[in-house]
Design a protein around this motif. Structure first.
Motif, PDB file in Angstrom:
ATOM      1  N   GLN A   1      -6.258  -4.295  -3.823  1.00  0.00           N
ATOM      2  CA  GLN A   1      -5.840  -2.945  -4.205  1.00  0.00           C
ATOM      3  C   GLN A   1      -6.665  -2.430  -5.371  1.00  0.00           C
ATOM      4  OE1 GLN A   1      -1.587  -1.917  -4.257  1.00  0.00           O
ATOM      5  NE2 GLN A   1      -1.878  -1.261  -6.369  1.00  0.00           N
TER       6      GLN A   1
ATOM      7  N   TRP B   1     -12.633   4.099  -4.723  1.00  0.00           N
ATOM      8  CA  TRP B   1     -12.315   5.528  -4.660  1.00  0.00           C
ATOM      9  C   TRP B   1     -12.812   6.257  -5.906  1.00  0.00           C
ATOM     10  CZ3 TRP B   1      -8.406   7.732  -7.933  1.00  0.00           C
ATOM     11  CH2 TRP B   1      -8.292   9.119  -7.776  1.00  0.00           C
TER      12      TRP B   1
ATOM     13  N   MET C   1      -4.929   6.812   3.723  1.00  0.00           N
ATOM     14  CA  MET C   1      -5.499   6.354   2.465  1.00  0.00           C
ATOM     15  C   MET C   1      -6.081   7.506   1.670  1.00  0.00           C
ATOM     16  SD  MET C   1      -5.916   3.585   0.800  1.00  0.00           S
ATOM     17  CE  MET C   1      -6.881   2.835  -0.470  1.00  0.00           C
ATOM     18  N   ASP C   2      -6.823   8.355   2.355  1.00  0.00           N
ATOM     19  CA  ASP C   2      -7.425   9.488   1.673  1.00  0.00           C
ATOM     20  C   ASP C   2      -6.349  10.434   1.171  1.00  0.00           C
ATOM     21  OD1 ASP C   2      -8.838  12.498   2.243  1.00  0.00           O
ATOM     22  OD2 ASP C   2      -9.918  11.023   1.051  1.00  0.00           O
TER      23      ASP C   2
ATOM     24  N   LEU D   1      -9.927  -1.334  -3.993  1.00  0.00           N
ATOM     25  CA  LEU D   1      -9.824  -0.063  -3.272  1.00  0.00           C
ATOM     26  C   LEU D   1      -9.797   1.118  -4.246  1.00  0.00           C
ATOM     27  CD1 LEU D   1      -7.235  -0.773  -0.421  1.00  0.00           C
ATOM     28  CD2 LEU D   1      -9.691  -0.445  -0.217  1.00  0.00           C
TER      29      LEU D   1
ATOM     30  N   ILE E   1     -12.307   2.602   4.986  1.00  0.00           N
ATOM     31  CA  ILE E   1     -11.431   1.446   4.893  1.00  0.00           C
ATOM     32  C   ILE E   1     -11.426   0.684   6.204  1.00  0.00           C
ATOM     33  CG2 ILE E   1      -9.308   2.636   5.592  1.00  0.00           C
ATOM     34  CD1 ILE E   1      -7.855   0.902   3.562  1.00  0.00           C
TER      35      ILE E   1
ATOM     36  N   ASP F   1     -13.965   9.748   4.570  1.00  0.00           N
ATOM     37  CA  ASP F   1     -13.108   8.815   3.871  1.00  0.00           C
ATOM     38  C   ASP F   1     -12.212   8.031   4.795  1.00  0.00           C
ATOM     39  OD1 ASP F   1     -12.718  11.138   1.135  1.00  0.00           O
ATOM     40  OD2 ASP F   1     -14.229   9.627   1.544  1.00  0.00           O
ATOM     41  N   GLU F   2     -11.830   8.653   5.912  1.00  0.00           N
ATOM     42  CA  GLU F   2     -10.898   7.947   6.786  1.00  0.00           C
ATOM     43  C   GLU F   2     -11.558   6.798   7.515  1.00  0.00           C
ATOM     44  OE1 GLU F   2     -11.553  11.172   6.929  1.00  0.00           O
ATOM     45  OE2 GLU F   2     -12.132  11.814   8.916  1.00  0.00           O
TER      46      GLU F   2
ATOM     47  N   LEU G   1      -2.760  12.704 -10.980  1.00  0.00           N
ATOM     48  CA  LEU G   1      -3.301  12.174 -12.219  1.00  0.00           C
ATOM     49  C   LEU G   1      -3.765  13.302 -13.135  1.00  0.00           C
ATOM     50  CD1 LEU G   1      -5.417   9.095 -11.094  1.00  0.00           C
ATOM     51  CD2 LEU G   1      -3.480   9.070 -12.614  1.00  0.00           C
TER      52      LEU G   1
ATOM     53  N   ALA H   1      -4.711   7.694  10.285  1.00  0.00           N
ATOM     54  CA  ALA H   1      -6.001   7.142   9.896  1.00  0.00           C
ATOM     55  C   ALA H   1      -6.463   7.694   8.554  1.00  0.00           C
ATOM     56  CB  ALA H   1      -7.047   7.454  10.967  1.00  0.00           C
ATOM     57  N   ALA H   2      -5.947   8.827   8.164  1.00  0.00           N
ATOM     58  CA  ALA H   2      -6.350   9.435   6.892  1.00  0.00           C
ATOM     59  C   ALA H   2      -5.321   9.184   5.803  1.00  0.00           C
ATOM     60  CB  ALA H   2      -6.533  10.936   7.086  1.00  0.00           C
TER      61      ALA H   2
ATOM     62  N   ARG I   1       0.881  -0.212  -0.125  1.00  0.00           N
ATOM     63  CA  ARG I   1       1.260  -0.431  -1.529  1.00  0.00           C
ATOM     64  C   ARG I   1       0.633   0.620  -2.413  1.00  0.00           C
ATOM     65  NH1 ARG I   1       0.432  -6.304  -3.688  1.00  0.00           N
ATOM     66  NH2 ARG I   1      -0.473  -5.036  -5.323  1.00  0.00           N
ATOM     67  N   LEU I   2      -0.528   1.057  -2.037  1.00  0.00           N
ATOM     68  CA  LEU I   2      -1.168   2.113  -2.818  1.00  0.00           C
ATOM     69  C   LEU I   2      -0.306   3.361  -2.774  1.00  0.00           C
ATOM     70  CD1 LEU I   2      -3.751   1.943  -4.397  1.00  0.00           C
ATOM     71  CD2 LEU I   2      -4.912   3.127  -2.564  1.00  0.00           C
TER      72      LEU I   2
ATOM     73  N   GLU J   1      -3.816  -9.675  -2.660  1.00  0.00           N
ATOM     74  CA  GLU J   1      -3.480  -8.287  -2.317  1.00  0.00           C
ATOM     75  C   GLU J   1      -3.673  -7.373  -3.516  1.00  0.00           C
ATOM     76  OE1 GLU J   1      -0.045  -9.142   1.095  1.00  0.00           O
ATOM     77  OE2 GLU J   1       0.405  -8.003  -0.730  1.00  0.00           O
TER      78      GLU J   1
ATOM     79  N   VAL K   1       2.136   2.971  -5.395  1.00  0.00           N
ATOM     80  CA  VAL K   1       1.531   3.281  -6.686  1.00  0.00           C
ATOM     81  C   VAL K   1       1.520   4.782  -6.882  1.00  0.00           C
ATOM     82  CG1 VAL K   1      -0.624   3.230  -7.981  1.00  0.00           C
ATOM     83  CG2 VAL K   1       0.122   1.209  -6.759  1.00  0.00           C
TER      84      VAL K   1
ATOM     85  N   LYS L   1      -1.286  -3.313   4.585  1.00  0.00           N
ATOM     86  CA  LYS L   1      -0.222  -3.506   3.603  1.00  0.00           C
ATOM     87  C   LYS L   1      -0.687  -3.052   2.224  1.00  0.00           C
ATOM     88  CE  LYS L   1       2.687  -7.178   1.677  1.00  0.00           C
ATOM     89  NZ  LYS L   1       2.934  -8.634   1.668  1.00  0.00           N
ATOM     90  N   VAL L   2      -1.921  -3.347   1.904  1.00  0.00           N
ATOM     91  CA  VAL L   2      -2.460  -2.925   0.610  1.00  0.00           C
ATOM     92  C   VAL L   2      -2.484  -1.409   0.529  1.00  0.00           C
ATOM     93  CG1 VAL L   2      -4.495  -2.925  -0.862  1.00  0.00           C
ATOM     94  CG2 VAL L   2      -3.801  -5.014   0.277  1.00  0.00           C
ATOM     95  N   ALA L   3      -2.877  -0.776   1.618  1.00  0.00           N
ATOM     96  CA  ALA L   3      -2.905   0.688   1.637  1.00  0.00           C
ATOM     97  C   ALA L   3      -1.491   1.249   1.473  1.00  0.00           C
ATOM     98  CB  ALA L   3      -3.525   1.185   2.943  1.00  0.00           C
TER      99      ALA L   3
ATOM    100  N   LEU M   1      -2.962  11.212  -5.424  1.00  0.00           N
ATOM    101  CA  LEU M   1      -3.093  10.482  -6.683  1.00  0.00           C
ATOM    102  C   LEU M   1      -4.002  11.258  -7.623  1.00  0.00           C
ATOM    103  CD1 LEU M   1      -2.225   7.656  -7.788  1.00  0.00           C
ATOM    104  CD2 LEU M   1      -4.452   6.855  -7.120  1.00  0.00           C
ATOM    105  N   ARG M   2      -5.090  11.758  -7.058  1.00  0.00           N
ATOM    106  CA  ARG M   2      -6.038  12.499  -7.868  1.00  0.00           C
ATOM    107  C   ARG M   2      -5.383  13.751  -8.442  1.00  0.00           C
ATOM    108  NH1 ARG M   2     -11.186  14.436  -4.755  1.00  0.00           N
ATOM    109  NH2 ARG M   2     -11.218  12.218  -4.321  1.00  0.00           N
TER     110      ARG M   2
ATOM    111  N   ARG N   1       1.785  -2.206 -13.523  1.00  0.00           N
ATOM    112  CA  ARG N   1       1.256  -3.562 -13.527  1.00  0.00           C
ATOM    113  C   ARG N   1       2.236  -4.602 -13.016  1.00  0.00           C
ATOM    114  NH1 ARG N   1      -1.590  -3.453 -19.499  1.00  0.00           N
ATOM    115  NH2 ARG N   1      -3.234  -1.979 -18.978  1.00  0.00           N
TER     116      ARG N   1
ATOM    117  N   ILE O   1      -4.811   8.895  -1.896  1.00  0.00           N
ATOM    118  CA  ILE O   1      -5.703   8.978  -3.046  1.00  0.00           C
ATOM    119  C   ILE O   1      -5.854  10.417  -3.491  1.00  0.00           C
ATOM    120  CG2 ILE O   1      -8.092   8.681  -3.758  1.00  0.00           C
ATOM    121  CD1 ILE O   1      -8.142   6.150  -2.099  1.00  0.00           C
TER     122      ILE O   1
END
Lengths: 165, 193
Positions: A34, A41, B102-103, A37, A8, A4-5, B113, B99-100, B27-28, A30, B31, B23-25, B109-110, B177, B106
């Motif tokens: 998002q 996932w 994002m994972d 992305l 992206i 996963d790393e 959730l 580097a990880a 922002r995630l 953006e 979220v 930047k998107v990452a 997040l998982r 949103r 998420i």
């Protein structure tokens, strides 16, 4: 799917460019990136290797982008937008390349949707077969669309070239 | 006439990335923070409902003699322990590796959730529905007995709690949103675990 790393790092640029093809407003680009992305996932568990990882991600990116377009109100201005980004403030060559890229992006954004879809992937280096797999169309259909998209893009690029600098 | 050489076109096209994916990452991550806020809200609401259920059972409005409260509290506690363990595991695996990121985001997040929304809210709501049904039954059975507690008052309080949960759901959903609300919330909940 690879670790996963890495995904992206390897596909973030493609996702960004696809998002920019469908959405001209930088702030919403953006947001669209998002959304893509997150969608990638969520769909990871369904990846079974029938196509390449890149094709898998491109398919999701296009589906999410189309949904985004349907929700958003698009303003089709005829002139070149002033906010076309030029993020290469370096030497003249780099600045010129950035400007050419911006013009190319502008021309792609104004293609009809079916042409824009194939042209975006074509410019990312996808073959006709990969484009067909990503968009769930036949390879023959993809080849026809690519040909028409290149003609339309050529016309639009010539229009920019002949217009005022 | 423009020469549409495929290689040149592709090179020009791929020479830039119009969206800052870092930047998107990031922002995630914001979220994800919204989900943590939502989980905290849901968790708090779950415990308040359990406390209300305890008070109602203690007042004798239900013939369940405390086992509904014990059930709700046990399930909430189990959900919280599982959530903390999952969060610690993910943080240990990914927090030191940029580097990880994002994972890791998420993954949290998982975990957030599933555990937060499913367990924190579904359990109390299920207990709540059982309580409402039990309260109505108790009201019809107890009638006007002088020492009977007021199921109507308990039902009103429960309705208020339900409205609180629904409001929390709507707020969290709206914030997901609204870009500007995300930025504001990011400042407000900075440092929250």
């Amino acid at each position: 799917m690879q670790a996963d790393e890495d995904w992206i790092t390897n596909h973030g640029g493609m996702i960004a460019r696809i998002a920019a093809s469908y959405e001209r407003r930088p702030a919403l680009q953006e947001e669209l990136a998002q959304e893509i992305l997150l969608a990638v996932w969520r769909a990871k568990s369904t990846f079974r290797g029938e196509a390449s990882e890149r094709t898998f991600i491109a398919r999701i990116a296009h589906n999410v982008s189309i949904s985004h377009v349907r929700r958003a109100v698009r303003h089709r201005a005829g002139e070149l937008a002033d906010e076309v980004p030029d993020s290469s403030p370096g030497p003249e060559i780099q600045a010129d390349l950035a400007l050419k890229r911006a013009r190319l992006e502008h021309a792609v954004q104004r293609l009809p949707l079916p042409m824009m879809q194939v042209m975006t992937l074509f410019l990312e280096g996808f073959s006709a077969a990969e484009i067909a797999a990503a968009l769930s169309i036949s390879q023959a259909n993809a080849e026809v669309r690519i040909s028409r998209a290149k003609s339309a893009l050529k016309t639009r690029m010539e229009g920019h070239r002949d217009g005022p600098e | 006439m423009t020469d549409l050489n495929d290689d040149l076109l592709r090179r020009a096209w791929q020479s830039g990335t119009p969206v800052d994916m870092d930047k998107v990452a990031r922002r995630l991550t914001s979220v994800n923070r919204q989900h943590r806020l939502f989980n905290q809200l849901a968790f708090s609401a779950g415990w308040m409902l359990t406390a209300l259920l305890a008070a109602t059972e203690a007042a004798g409005a239900l013939p369940t003699q405390g086992w509904l409260t014990a059930l709700s509290a046990s399930l909430l506690l189990l959900a919280y322990v599982l959530h903390v363990l999952a969060r610690r595991n993910l943080k240990r695996r990914y927090s030191d590796d940029p580097a990880a990121l994002m994972d890791f985001t998420i993954g949290r997040l998982r975990a957030g959730l599933w555990l937060g929304r499913t367990l924190y809210l579904v359990l109390p709501v299920a207990v709540l529905l059982g309580y409402l049904a039990g309260g109505l039954i108790a009201a019809s059975l107890l009638g006007g007995a002088p020492d009977a507690p007021s199921p109507i008052l308990a039902a009103l309080m429960t309705t208020f709690m339900l409205m609180l949960i629904i409001s929390g759901l709507r707020i969290a959903r709206r914030r997901m949103r609204d870009l500007s609300a995300l930025k504001v919330a990011q400042k407000d909940i900075a440092g929250c675990m």
